[in-house]
Design a protein around this motif. Structure first.
Motif, mmCIF file in Angstrom:
data_model
loop_
_atom_site.group_PDB
_atom_site.id
_atom_site.type_symbol
_atom_site.label_atom_id
_atom_site.label_comp_id
_atom_site.label_asym_id
_atom_site.label_seq_id
_atom_site.Cartn_x
_atom_site.Cartn_y
_atom_site.Cartn_z
ATOM 1 N N ILE A 118 0.751 -0.985 0.053
ATOM 2 C CA ILE A 118 -0.108 0.041 0.189
ATOM 3 C C ILE A 118 0.956 1.385 0.098
ATOM 4 N N GLU A 119 2.002 1.273 0.755
ATOM 5 C CA GLU A 119 2.964 2.327 0.694
ATOM 6 C C GLU A 119 3.428 2.583 -0.648
ATOM 7 N N THR A 120 3.619 1.703 -1.393
ATOM 8 C CA THR A 120 4.019 1.633 -3.001
ATOM 9 C C THR A 120 2.941 2.203 -3.764
ATOM 10 N N LEU A 121 1.804 1.434 -3.578
ATOM 11 C CA LEU A 121 0.693 2.041 -4.346
ATOM 12 C C LEU A 121 0.257 3.498 -3.958
ATOM 13 N N LEU A 122 0.317 3.841 -3.035
ATOM 14 C CA LEU A 122 -0.117 5.379 -2.808
ATOM 15 C C LEU A 122 1.078 6.282 -2.703
ATOM 16 N N GLY A 123 2.522 5.752 -2.508
ATOM 17 C CA GLY A 123 3.410 6.730 -2.386
ATOM 18 C C GLY A 123 3.252 7.425 -1.316
ATOM 19 N N ILE A 124 3.215 6.582 0.092
ATOM 20 C CA ILE A 124 3.150 7.343 1.258
ATOM 21 C C ILE A 124 3.967 6.369 2.194
ATOM 22 N N LYS A 125 4.205 6.916 3.334
ATOM 23 C CA LYS A 125 4.737 6.194 4.486
ATOM 24 C C LYS A 125 3.761 5.941 5.554
ATOM 25 N N ILE A 126 3.501 4.720 6.057
ATOM 26 C CA ILE A 126 2.373 4.408 7.213
ATOM 27 C C ILE A 126 2.945 4.430 8.188
ATOM 28 N N ASN A 127 2.757 5.093 9.198
ATOM 29 C CA ASN A 127 3.420 5.132 10.757
ATOM 30 C C ASN A 127 3.096 3.743 11.297
ATOM 31 N N ASN A 128 1.786 3.346 11.494
ATOM 32 C CA ASN A 128 1.498 2.114 12.223
ATOM 33 C C ASN A 128 0.225 1.491 11.737
ATOM 34 N N TYR A 129 0.201 0.306 12.267
ATOM 35 C CA TYR A 129 -1.136 -0.551 11.604
ATOM 36 C C TYR A 129 -1.986 -1.080 12.815
ATOM 37 N N CYS A 130 -3.115 -1.393 12.652
ATOM 38 C CA CYS A 130 -4.046 -1.907 13.483
ATOM 39 C C CYS A 130 -4.907 -3.163 12.781
ATOM 40 N N ILE A 131 -4.841 -4.402 13.228
ATOM 41 C CA ILE A 131 -5.762 -5.379 12.798
ATOM 42 C C ILE A 131 -6.697 -5.567 13.561
ATOM 43 N N VAL A 132 -8.085 -5.339 13.230
ATOM 44 C CA VAL A 132 -9.090 -5.371 14.072
ATOM 45 C C VAL A 132 -9.917 -6.549 13.761
ATOM 46 N N THR A 133 -10.332 -7.424 14.551
ATOM 47 C CA THR A 133 -11.220 -8.508 14.529
ATOM 48 C C THR A 133 -12.592 -8.306 14.695
ATOM 49 N N TYR A 134 -13.462 -8.948 14.173
ATOM 50 C CA TYR A 134 -14.843 -8.622 14.541
ATOM 51 C C TYR A 134 -15.205 -8.653 15.730
ATOM 52 N N GLU A 135 -14.634 -9.708 16.642
ATOM 53 C CA GLU A 135 -14.884 -9.715 17.844
ATOM 54 C C GLU A 135 -14.651 -8.348 18.525
ATOM 55 N N ALA A 136 -13.570 -7.645 18.288
ATOM 56 C CA ALA A 136 -13.193 -6.357 18.863
ATOM 57 C C ALA A 136 -14.218 -5.391 18.456
ATOM 58 N N VAL A 137 -14.725 -5.277 17.542
ATOM 59 C CA VAL A 137 -15.896 -4.451 16.787
ATOM 60 C C VAL A 137 -16.958 -4.592 17.558
ATOM 61 N N SER A 138 -17.417 -5.759 17.759
ATOM 62 C CA SER A 138 -18.776 -6.169 18.444
ATOM 63 C C SER A 138 -18.642 -5.820 19.976
ATOM 64 N N LYS A 139 -17.309 -5.758 20.534
ATOM 65 C CA LYS A 139 -17.321 -5.649 21.925
ATOM 66 C C LYS A 139 -17.289 -4.052 22.122
ATOM 67 N N ILE A 140 -16.700 -3.398 21.220
ATOM 68 C CA ILE A 140 -16.564 -1.983 21.254
ATOM 69 C C ILE A 140 -18.201 -1.344 20.997
ATOM 70 N N VAL A 141 -18.843 -1.966 20.246
ATOM 71 C CA VAL A 141 -20.387 -1.547 20.095
ATOM 72 C C VAL A 141 -20.972 -1.512 21.406
ATOM 73 N N ASP A 142 -20.830 -2.836 21.940
ATOM 74 C CA ASP A 142 -21.430 -3.153 23.169
ATOM 75 C C ASP A 142 -21.018 -2.254 24.489
ATOM 76 N N LEU A 143 -19.762 -1.566 24.378
ATOM 77 C CA LEU A 143 -19.345 -0.858 25.233
ATOM 78 C C LEU A 143 -19.945 0.346 25.277
ATOM 79 N N VAL A 144 -20.429 1.060 24.127
ATOM 80 C CA VAL A 144 -21.127 2.192 24.107
ATOM 81 C C VAL A 144 -22.410 2.265 24.157
#
Length: 398
Positions: A118-144
């Motif tokens: 993706i860095e090559t495709l867009l010509g950018i430097k990516i500082n950090n990454y996050c890999i988010v699971t479906y379970e994380a999404v579900s828990k965050i929704v329930d948390l709010v």
């Protein structure tokens, strides 16, 4: 001699603060990653993150969603750039170069190979990454406490192979974590992936609207627990501390989004998407430069931009304003938008000054191909956009 209660609590608070400080420092040291607040990153104008969503219930963990997030601490603007999962890319696999869809890169290689592509495709430097699971999404929704969305159509779908069952009624709904996952995964309608991207963006906006709930003191430990147990990331605790402060100041009116411009390609009966090129150069990289300028500028220098007028010649009401809102995200100077005095079945991008490249740039943003030249310097615009009946607004509305 017994300590006064106030002094006891003060000492206890100091000890607790010291423990947290030491824990953060030790964690950051052993994670061996520079924090966003470190000197080498602190002076960067734009912070860029790769966010991918994966289905953790499947043994084959393809990236179901890929987003590049660009944030300017200076202006508070944030831009969400979707990378279509069917994008055809080339990468090393088992000792040879292969072509495959980009959502297979993480499964076949790793997050670092995906980030490099993706860095090559867009010509950018990516500082950090996050890999988010479906379970994380579900828990965050329930948390709010759930999210409220208007579902514009009945959503029903069953896929036993993926253990996926979707059943959401039409109308205003308050979705819990499980139903929210169904909402963002649904794509079994005429819009397909485009519709799903629209819902994912809407979901992110709904979570952003409830950011204060996530950042409340009593919920911060639960939020951190979810992040570190259900999210893989190279962000450190200090990074999250910094980002939580920044997120609390972000408003939805400074939140922008778009999708990588592509065109369809079919090979051996497999459907792919490939990036658009203009004069043999990557249009994705050109747009990224525009996005960076837009994120950094408090006010756009219109003398350096493309000047356009938008005339809605279709029966769809409000179309000119929707297109205008999209164009200004790329720093395009829209000096007029409104209804045309006549109707048109076909959308046309008209070069008014003899610079066809400017018209091509507008056409690429709007995902349309009908470009022509009709010189008229008296209009004081570079390009006229005639929105016809054939224009599909869904290509913008995600």
């Amino acid at each position: 001699m017994k300590l006064p209660r106030s002094i006891f609590y003060f000492i206890l608070l100091l000890i607790l603060a010291l423990i947290i400080f030491i824990f953060i420092k030790v964690t950051n040291y052993y994670m061996n990653a520079p924090t966003i607040t470190s000197k080498e990153i602190k002076n960067e104008d734009i912070l860029t993150f790769l966010i991918v969503g994966i289905d953790d219930s499947s043994s084959i963990q393809r990236t179901d969603s890929i987003f590049v997030v660009m944030y300017s601490p200076k202006t508070g603007k944030i831009f969400l750039y979707n990378i279509p999962r069917d994008l055809r890319v080339r990468f090393q696999y088992q000792g040879q170069l292969i072509y495959d869809k980009i959502n297979h890169v993480y499964f076949k290689r790793d997050i670092f190979a995906l980030r490099g592509l993706i860095e090559t495709l867009l010509g950018i430097k990516i500082n950090n990454y996050c890999i988010v699971t479906y379970e994380a999404v579900s828990k965050i929704v329930d948390l709010v406490g759930g999210i409220q969305v208007y579902v514009d159509k009945e959503m029903k779908y069953t896929d036993n192979a993926q253990n996926l069952r979707i059943n959401i009624s039409k109308g205003l709904q308050t979705l819990d974590g499980e139903k929210a996952l169904e909402y963002i995964r649904y794509r079994s309608d005429e819009e397909g992936d485009i519709g799903r991207i629209k819902r994912q963006i809407n979901f992110i906006l709904k979570i952003l609207e409830q950011k204060d709930k996530l950042l409340k003191m009593k919920k911060i430990p639960k939020t951190i627990r979810i992040i570190y147990s259900k999210v893989k990331t190279d962000l450190t605790l200090l990074d999250f501390q910094y980002l939580s402060t920044q997120i609390s100041n972000i408003s939805t009116d400074k939140f922008y989004y778009d999708v990588l411009p592509t065109k369809p390609l079919k090979i051996d009966n497999i459907s792919y998407l490939v990036p658009l090129n203009v004069y043999g150069e990557s249009y994705a990289q050109f747009l990224i430069k525009k996005i960076k300028s837009f994120l950094l500028e408090e006010k756009i220098d219109y003398d350096k931009t493309i000047t356009v007028e938008i005339l809605n010649a279709s029966p769809q009401k409000g179309l000119a304003k929707i297109i205008r809102d999209k164009l200004i995200q790329y720093g395009i100077n829209v000096i007029y938008y409104g209804n045309s005095n006549y109707s048109s079945k076909v959308t046309r991008i008209i070069d008014r000054i003899g610079n066809i490249e400017k018209a091509q740039q507008i056409a690429a943003i709007l995902r349309t191909k009908n470009i022509e030249t009709s010189l008229n310097p008296s209009l004081a615009v570079d390009v006229t956009i005639i929105v016809g009946e054939d224009y599909n607004i869904s290509v913008l509305d995600y």
